[in-house]
Design an enzyme around this catalytic site. Sequence first.
Site, PDB file in Angstrom:
ATOM      1  N   ASN A   9     178.066  33.632   8.927  1.00  0.00           N
ATOM      2  CA  ASN A   9     177.666  34.987   9.316  1.00  0.00           C
ATOM      3  C   ASN A   9     178.846  35.897   8.991  1.00  0.00           C
ATOM      4  O   ASN A   9     179.846  35.899   9.698  1.00  0.00           O
ATOM      5  CB  ASN A   9     177.352  35.015  10.819  1.00  0.00           C
ATOM      6  CG  ASN A   9     177.109  36.422  11.331  1.00  0.00           C
ATOM      7  OD1 ASN A   9     177.017  37.370  10.550  1.00  0.00           O
ATOM      8  ND2 ASN A   9     177.015  36.577  12.642  1.00  0.00           N
ATOM      9  N   LYS A  11     179.105  38.985   9.207  1.00  0.00           N
ATOM     10  CA  LYS A  11     179.196  40.196  10.042  1.00  0.00           C
ATOM     11  C   LYS A  11     179.466  41.415   9.140  1.00  0.00           C
ATOM     12  O   LYS A  11     179.043  41.424   7.994  1.00  0.00           O
ATOM     13  CB  LYS A  11     180.241  40.017  11.146  1.00  0.00           C
ATOM     14  CG  LYS A  11     179.984  38.717  11.947  1.00  0.00           C
ATOM     15  CD  LYS A  11     180.714  38.623  13.232  1.00  0.00           C
ATOM     16  CE  LYS A  11     180.323  37.312  13.931  1.00  0.00           C
ATOM     17  NZ  LYS A  11     180.939  37.153  15.228  1.00  0.00           N
ATOM     18  N   HIS A  95     171.517  38.135  17.640  1.00  0.00           N
ATOM     19  CA  HIS A  95     172.947  37.821  17.789  1.00  0.00           C
ATOM     20  C   HIS A  95     173.498  38.591  19.002  1.00  0.00           C
ATOM     21  O   HIS A  95     173.072  39.722  19.256  1.00  0.00           O
ATOM     22  CB  HIS A  95     173.697  38.204  16.511  1.00  0.00           C
ATOM     23  CG  HIS A  95     175.096  37.672  16.510  1.00  0.00           C
ATOM     24  ND1 HIS A  95     176.123  38.281  17.188  1.00  0.00           N
ATOM     25  CD2 HIS A  95     175.629  36.559  15.945  1.00  0.00           C
ATOM     26  CE1 HIS A  95     177.238  37.575  17.025  1.00  0.00           C
ATOM     27  NE2 HIS A  95     176.964  36.525  16.271  1.00  0.00           N
ATOM     28  N   GLU A  97     176.068  40.230  19.380  1.00  0.00           N
ATOM     29  CA  GLU A  97     176.595  41.560  19.042  1.00  0.00           C
ATOM     30  C   GLU A  97     175.462  42.579  18.908  1.00  0.00           C
ATOM     31  O   GLU A  97     175.635  43.760  19.214  1.00  0.00           O
ATOM     32  CB  GLU A  97     177.452  41.465  17.763  1.00  0.00           C
ATOM     33  CG  GLU A  97     178.770  40.752  18.052  1.00  0.00           C
ATOM     34  CD  GLU A  97     179.345  39.951  16.902  1.00  0.00           C
ATOM     35  OE1 GLU A  97     178.937  40.147  15.747  1.00  0.00           O
ATOM     36  OE2 GLU A  97     180.222  39.096  17.179  1.00  0.00           O
ATOM     37  N   GLU A 167     175.163  30.301  20.950  1.00  0.00           N
ATOM     38  CA  GLU A 167     176.456  30.958  20.777  1.00  0.00           C
ATOM     39  C   GLU A 167     176.913  31.522  22.119  1.00  0.00           C
ATOM     40  O   GLU A 167     176.510  32.636  22.493  1.00  0.00           O
ATOM     41  CB  GLU A 167     176.340  32.106  19.761  1.00  0.00           C
ATOM     42  CG  GLU A 167     175.973  31.661  18.368  1.00  0.00           C
ATOM     43  CD  GLU A 167     176.524  32.590  17.303  1.00  0.00           C
ATOM     44  OE1 GLU A 167     177.109  32.076  16.349  1.00  0.00           O
ATOM     45  OE2 GLU A 167     176.378  33.825  17.435  1.00  0.00           O
ATOM     46  N   GLY A 173     184.475  34.884  18.335  1.00  0.00           N
ATOM     47  CA  GLY A 173     185.606  35.683  17.861  1.00  0.00           C
ATOM     48  C   GLY A 173     186.812  35.644  18.782  1.00  0.00           C
ATOM     49  O   GLY A 173     187.741  36.429  18.633  1.00  0.00           O
ATOM     50  N   SER A 212     183.716  30.436  17.390  1.00  0.00           N
ATOM     51  CA  SER A 212     185.053  29.927  17.036  1.00  0.00           C
ATOM     52  C   SER A 212     185.022  28.525  16.431  1.00  0.00           C
ATOM     53  O   SER A 212     185.917  27.712  16.690  1.00  0.00           O
ATOM     54  CB  SER A 212     185.984  29.984  18.252  1.00  0.00           C
ATOM     55  OG  SER A 212     186.171  31.326  18.661  1.00  0.00           O
TER      56      SER A 212
END
Length: 251
Positions: A9, A11, A95, A97, A167, A173, A212
């Site tokens: 991904n 991003k 996701h 985010e 996730e 991150g 991560s």
Amino acid sequence: MRKKLVVGNWKMYGNLIENEQLLNTIVSDLAGLKIEQYAVCVPYPYLSSVQNKLKNTNISWGAQNVSQYHKGAYTGEVSASMLNDFGCTFVIIGHSERRSFFGENNDIVAEKYVAAQSEKLIPILCVGETLEQRDRGITKQIIQEQLMTVINKAGVESLRKAVIAYEPVWAIGTGKTATPNQAQEVHVFIRNSIGTQDINIAKESTILYGGSVKASNAAELFAMPDIDGGLIGGASLVADDFVAICNTLNN
Ligand code: 13P
């Protein structure tokens, strides 16, 4: 046998020159490995160039979001059929985010999942708890709600043509990976939740771990019985790291 998969991904990173360099290495290093086990999900503007680069390789591609609407006056949105025009196989849906920065709740996520499947795209449905939710002991409840909103809307059968990604938000991150046991525990929970609806679909569902994942920890995560691969953020932007993670899948 369940399909194993590693998805990058990207991003909101990259540019035409960097993407070209990244893909050159990935394409040559992964050539000859099993087909349909690797993919990259890239920003919309790069879909055309990524398609040109990856067609006729063993690496698939996709997007990181899609509109829940099919067409219309929705300025700034991109529909599932548009993604089809660029040969996408996958689209990441829900996701964390998107959920936290762009207000996507479980109902919107379910609508996007349906929109993706209506155009034969494979949704990579992301679920996961925040640190606060984990500390409150409601991880499973949160994941159950995220999953069931989609199953209630699209039906359990829809999971035959979808991928799930666990996730944990606190691992994204942050450099803080879930331990293999922590991840496995949630993966089993997800599989069992699907199993209450259909045991065969539960057994066949590909459930990725994301948060991560690095070359140094991928092997121990992917060795867990219910972890079928990974959704990789930061490490997917470093060609050697992404290739090493993909190679882990074959070991
Ligand atoms: P990182 O691998 O950078 O933690 O990101 C994970 C992720 O969000 C993949 O979708």
